[in-house]
Design a protein around this motif. Structure first.
Motif, PDB file in Angstrom:
ATOM      1  N   ASP A   1       0.889  -1.159   0.070  1.00 24.00           N
ATOM      2  CA  ASP A   1      -0.107  -0.140  -0.098  1.00 24.00           C
ATOM      3  C   ASP A   1       0.976   1.264  -0.053  1.00 24.00           C
ATOM      4  O   ASP A   1       2.072   1.217   0.520  1.00 24.00           O
ATOM      5  CB  ASP A   1      -0.847   0.090   1.247  1.00 24.00           C
ATOM      6  CG  ASP A   1      -1.949  -0.878   1.283  1.00 24.00           C
ATOM      7  OD1 ASP A   1      -2.387  -1.150   0.124  1.00 24.00           O
ATOM      8  OD2 ASP A   1      -2.516  -1.372   2.238  1.00 24.00           O
ATOM      9  N   ASN A   2       0.417   2.311  -0.477  1.00 22.41           N
ATOM     10  CA  ASN A   2       0.740   3.645  -0.551  1.00 22.41           C
ATOM     11  C   ASN A   2       1.000   4.141   0.972  1.00 22.41           C
ATOM     12  O   ASN A   2      -0.027   3.854   1.696  1.00 22.41           O
ATOM     13  CB  ASN A   2       0.257   4.748  -1.256  1.00 22.41           C
ATOM     14  CG  ASN A   2       0.830   5.732  -1.609  1.00 22.41           C
ATOM     15  OD1 ASN A   2       1.354   6.364  -0.856  1.00 22.41           O
ATOM     16  ND2 ASN A   2       0.601   6.302  -2.818  1.00 22.41           N
TER      17      ASN A   2
ATOM     18  N   THR B   1      -0.001   6.709   1.782  1.00 22.43           N
ATOM     19  CA  THR B   1      -1.418   7.457   2.130  1.00 22.43           C
ATOM     20  C   THR B   1      -2.332   6.543   2.708  1.00 22.43           C
ATOM     21  O   THR B   1      -3.494   7.017   3.269  1.00 22.43           O
ATOM     22  CB  THR B   1      -1.467   8.173   0.919  1.00 22.43           C
ATOM     23  OG1 THR B   1      -1.693   7.285  -0.110  1.00 22.43           O
ATOM     24  CG2 THR B   1      -0.739   9.212   0.575  1.00 22.43           C
ATOM     25  N   ALA B   2      -1.990   5.251   2.721  1.00 17.19           N
ATOM     26  CA  ALA B   2      -3.200   4.357   3.244  1.00 17.19           C
ATOM     27  C   ALA B   2      -2.984   4.233   4.609  1.00 17.19           C
ATOM     28  O   ALA B   2      -3.796   3.665   5.299  1.00 17.19           O
ATOM     29  CB  ALA B   2      -2.950   2.936   2.470  1.00 17.19           C
ATOM     30  N   ILE B   3      -1.853   4.622   5.296  1.00 18.63           N
ATOM     31  CA  ILE B   3      -1.759   4.494   6.552  1.00 18.63           C
ATOM     32  C   ILE B   3      -2.164   5.557   7.269  1.00 18.63           C
ATOM     33  O   ILE B   3      -1.785   6.885   6.942  1.00 18.63           O
ATOM     34  CB  ILE B   3      -0.325   4.174   6.868  1.00 18.63           C
ATOM     35  CG1 ILE B   3       0.104   2.818   6.275  1.00 18.63           C
ATOM     36  CG2 ILE B   3       0.199   3.972   8.315  1.00 18.63           C
ATOM     37  CD1 ILE B   3       1.591   2.528   6.269  1.00 18.63           C
ATOM     38  N   ASP B   4      -2.863   5.603   8.508  1.00 16.15           N
ATOM     39  CA  ASP B   4      -3.099   6.621   9.470  1.00 16.15           C
ATOM     40  C   ASP B   4      -2.154   6.902  10.441  1.00 16.15           C
ATOM     41  O   ASP B   4      -1.675   6.226  11.391  1.00 16.15           O
ATOM     42  CB  ASP B   4      -4.151   6.129  10.433  1.00 16.15           C
ATOM     43  CG  ASP B   4      -4.739   7.114  11.331  1.00 16.15           C
ATOM     44  OD1 ASP B   4      -4.076   8.034  11.307  1.00 16.15           O
ATOM     45  OD2 ASP B   4      -5.647   6.945  12.108  1.00 16.15           O
ATOM     46  N   THR B   5      -1.073   8.059   9.799  1.00 15.26           N
ATOM     47  CA  THR B   5       0.244   8.123  10.497  1.00 15.26           C
ATOM     48  C   THR B   5       0.013   8.712  11.902  1.00 15.26           C
ATOM     49  O   THR B   5       0.933   8.591  12.402  1.00 15.26           O
ATOM     50  CB  THR B   5       1.151   9.266   9.644  1.00 15.26           C
ATOM     51  OG1 THR B   5       0.005  10.310   9.412  1.00 15.26           O
ATOM     52  CG2 THR B   5       1.433   8.614   8.386  1.00 15.26           C
TER      53      THR B   5
END
Ligand SMILES: *[C@@H]1O[C@H](CO)[C@@H](O)[C@H](O)[C@H]1NC(C)=O
Ligand SMILES: *[C@@H]1O[C@H](CO)[C@@H](O)[C@H](O)[C@H]1NC(C)=O
Ligand SMILES: *[C@@H]1O[C@H](CO)[C@@H](O)[C@H](O)[C@H]1NC(C)=O
Length: 236
Positions: free
Chosen positions: A190-191, A193-197
């Protein structure tokens, strides 16, 4: 009508539970429960250091009830701590056990966390040894296994592994394949951006800052490489 009945039943069950404070039959009454006491006469409840993951909460809650109701001690939950070594430092008496580079340890520590369950200890031998060496008077004891074992690892679906291997000979299960000079493994993931940082930590707040821990990690990788070579030798 049925709905009203159900609500009434739930409400009365809750009221009973609050009035008696018991989970188990034959529980020691609240008024009869004891505190711990240190040689200076200070009195406090037994502290359970709670690991900050689901199974950690579950086993801590069970121990909490058993110690209060069956052994008759007051119990308080401490923590929670996001990593297993936090428990080593908490049980030694360090004041800020979750702060990686400043655990708040000293020679004069009072211990308010006495027990911790659900340690994932395999990768943390060096942290355990540090605590035993540096704070021998208060370092925790290992009372043995929980009765179940777990393993931690990276997980890749076989579909993804096969896709990378059959389309470009890329072995995603082998860490040395993750080299951008040769390949672009990121396209199988996944990019960012798919992760809730907001759920990530900064590098300076993680064990990547602990030299001994990273050295151990690196050596474990080298060992797996040597084992791999041995297997190839014996096959060849
Ligand atoms: C990645 O590959 C390049 C090119 O062969 C090599 O110079 C570099 O050392 C490799 N990086 C790692 C971390 O092995
Ligand atoms: C990730 O997504 C962003 C925003 O859509 C895009 O600009 C970026 O190129 C993507 N990165 C990769 C590695 O695909
Ligand atoms: C980590 O770095 C950030 C940004 O520089 C800083 O605000 C934070 O205080 C640092 N945390 C620690 C534990 O040093």
């Amino acid at each position: 009508m049925l709905g009203t009945w159900c609500l009434a039943l739930v409400a009365s069950a809750v009221a009973v539970a609050h009035a008696s404070y018991h989970c188990l039959p034959g529980a020691v009454e609240l008024a009869e429960r004891k505190n711990l006491k240190n040689p200076q006469g200070e009195s406090y409840p037994l502290g359970i250091w709670v690991p900050d993951w689901a199974a950690g909460y579950a086993v801590s809650a069970i121990a909490h009830v058993l110690i209060e109701e069956m052994l008759g001690y007051n119990v308080v939950d401490k923590g929670p701590g996001p990593a297993t070594p936090d428990a080593f430092y908490a049980l030694a008496g360090c004041e800020t056990p979750t702060v990686i580079n400043r655990r708040g340890c000293s020679d004069l520590m009072s211990i308010y966390s006495h027990l911790s369950l659900e340690g994932w200890t395999t990768a943390y031998q060096s942290s355990w040894d540090d605590v035993q060496r540096d704070y021998p008077a208060t370092a925790p004891l290992n009372l043995g296994a929980m009765g179940y074992v777990g393993r931690v690892s990276a997980f890749l679906t076989s579909k993804l592994q096969e896709e990378a291997y059959y389309s470009e000979g890329l072995t995603l299960e082998y860490y040395r394949s993750y080299n951008v000079s040769w390949t672009n493994p990121s396209k199988y993931f996944d990019n960012i951006t798919a992760i809730d940082t907001s759920r990530l930590k900064r590098c300076n707040e993680t064990r990547t800052q602990v030299h001994a821990a990273m050295q151990q990690y690196w050596e474990a990788q080298l060992i797996s490489e040597v084992l791999f070579a041995d297997i190839l030798d014996s096959v060849g």
